[in-house]
Design an enzyme around this catalytic site. Structure first.
Site, PDB file in Angstrom:
ATOM      1  N   ASP A  48      56.268  43.499  32.642  1.00 55.62           N
ATOM      2  CA  ASP A  48      55.838  42.930  33.933  1.00 55.62           C
ATOM      3  C   ASP A  48      56.520  41.591  34.156  1.00 55.62           C
ATOM      4  OD1 ASP A  48      54.225  41.736  31.849  1.00 55.62           O
ATOM      5  OD2 ASP A  48      52.845  40.999  33.389  1.00 55.62           O
ATOM      6  N   GLU A  55      51.327  40.921  30.737  1.00 53.31           N
ATOM      7  CA  GLU A  55      51.418  39.609  30.069  1.00 53.31           C
ATOM      8  C   GLU A  55      51.295  38.476  31.071  1.00 53.31           C
ATOM      9  OE1 GLU A  55      53.027  35.986  28.237  1.00 53.31           O
ATOM     10  OE2 GLU A  55      53.738  36.991  30.033  1.00 53.31           O
TER      11      GLU A  55
END
Ligand code: BES
Ligand code: ZN
Length: 455
Positions: free
Chosen positions: A89, A154
């Site tokens: 991400d 994250e």
């Protein structure tokens, strides 16, 4: 090993194209409209892992899927096992107009590959995958077992990974975790990071009148939420850069003279740093150097501030509300939950009675500190030296990787932080880029690391 190194060299241009393919996914975890893009990115990664010879699967979570990919296990005796963590991400790309080329259309200029996520963290985790590909495709035996854990949350606090670690404890039990998601001062200063700051996020919403009001008709007789919020925020830090929340510094571990001395030896000058950041003068907590301030001291930052009318022309109103998003960076021995309690107590005390204040707490992570003297850290230093051809430095980093504490808690494993990002990579900023020499050296570092760790 020579076969591995030759393979990496010969395949560089394909690897760069693959990194472009990876960066093309707008896998922005903070924005719900990108949910499908995260799924598509995870599926691409899964196929990629399979193509290079890993045994891979996608694990669904309440959020974005986690990729688990393993090197083929040796039928013989137990070998050391390492978990390699990364995230697919990325941060939001806004503001788009400041990008010189669209954030999800990767562009190569010289030795830089531009694109959101190129450095944080796609280029870095792909470097590790490429190192392993080189072993598997040349038939070179890996001296240890590896499990890649690549998550998609994250940048929003790794909400689902901790639960996953708990329920997959046996499968993930390992000798150490390896993460490349931090920085190096320069290509001549590869680095092992031995500390990260923790974080505590919260949001303030200050409400005044039940609707935006005419500032001529009503202004002066009612508090202005934008003003009240500004005044509240301004009280949270003094002119010496100290946070004024009572109890905030209680328990903060002081920096040893030895550590301060080591930090002062790191490359770079204050004036070059000032110019690089584009500020007229540096600012930070009095009594500490910029390196200490940004890596080893706790801070409070306003990440976003919103109120009233910001469109073209003017609109004469008293806004109905104002809001701010804030984060505190924490150092040993501060605890995010305790710190948020202090914040709530203090804000409730200082908020004026003329507005209503709502406090929402967000994600949190504890700081991380690990001794750089153990055998794994020594192996990492040897791998860094071999790959970069320069003596590595030991550094603290100011950023946070929330999951490292869960690796310790649930897997009892320390984390080796060996990042590849340069200070000018523009992580979280417009025009993020990844240096292709860092990419290539990172692959080499990965290759040497498994050898050194198995010694
Ligand atoms: N790669 C960074 C963390 C980082 C960057 C550590 C530079 C050390 C040096 C990571 O992707 C990140 O940005 N983490 C967030 C965590 C937060 C959203 C909980 C951060 O630090 O803001
Ligand atoms: Zn990040």
């Amino acid at each position: 090993m020579q076969k591995v190194i030759d393979y990496l060299r010969k395949n560089q241009s394909r690897f760069v194209q693959e990194l472009c393919d990876y960066v093309r996914f707008p896998s922005v975890s903070a924005q719900p409209q990108h949910r499908q893009d995260l799924q598509a990115c995870a599926e691409w990664l899964l196929k990629h892992c399979e193509a290079i010879g890993l045994q891979a699967r996608l694990c669904p979570t309440d959020g974005n899927p986690i990729i688990i990919a393993k090197t083929p296990r040796s039928p013989s005796a137990r070998r050391p096992h390492f978990v390699v963590y990364g995230h697919y991400d990325v941060q939001p790309a806004e503001p788009f107009d400041l990008w010189k080329s669209p954030p999800f259309e990767p562009r190569i200029v010289g030795r830089s590959l531009f694109g959101r996520g190129a450095s944080d963290n796609k280029g870095q985790n792909l470097a590790h995958l490429k190192a392993v590909e080189a072993f598997l495709k040349t038939g070179t035996e890996l001296p240890c077992d590896l499990t890649f854990v690549i998550e998609g949350e994250e940048e929003v606090g790794s909400k689902n990974l901790a639960t996953f670690l708990k329920s997959h404890r046996a499968e993930l039990r390992c000798d150490a975790v390896v993460i490349s998601d931090t920085g190096i001062p320069s290509l001549k200063h590869p680095a092992l990071t031995y500390a990260l700051r923790g974080i505590a996020a919260f949001e303030l919403i200050m409400r005044g009148p039940s609707r935006d009001l005419h500032s001529g008709i009503f202004g002066g007789s009612v508090d202005n939420p934008a003003m009240a919020l500004s005044q509240l925020l301004a009280q949270l830090r003094d002119k010496h850069g100290r946070i004024t929340i009572p109890g905030f510094y209680d328990g903060v571990a002081p920096l040893s003279a030895y550590e301060r001395k080591q930090m002062s030896r790191l490359p770079g000058s204050d004036s070059a740093y000032r110019k690089f950041l584009g500020v007229p003068k540096l600012f930070g907590e009095r009594g500490f150097t910029p390196t200490e301030q940004r890596t080893a001291r706790p801070t409070l930052e306003i990440n976003g501030l919103t109120s009233g009318y910001q469109g073209e022309g003017s609109k004469t109103i008293v806004p109905a509300w104002a809001s701010a998003k804030l984060t505190l960076r924490l150092v040993p021995n501060q605890n995010p939950a305790q710190i948020i309690k202090l914040v709530r107590r203090h804000l409730a005390k200082i908020a004026p009675p003329t507005v209503r204040l709502e406090i929402k707490s967000g994600h949190g992570a504890e700081p991380y500190l690990v001794s750089p003297t153990g055998p794994e850290a020594q192996a990492a230093l040897r791998a860094l030296r071999a790959a970069f051809g320069h003596e590595p430095v030991l550094i603290r980093e100011g950023g946070s990787i929330p999951i490292v504490n869960d690796f310790k808690k649930h897997l009892h494993a320390d984390t080796l932080l060996i990042g590849l990002a340069l200070p000018d990579d523009n992580a979280h900023s417009p025009n993020e880029k990844f240096n292709l020499d860092c990419f290539a050296k990172g692959q080499l570092m990965g290759a040497y690391l498994w050898q050194e760790l198995a010694k």
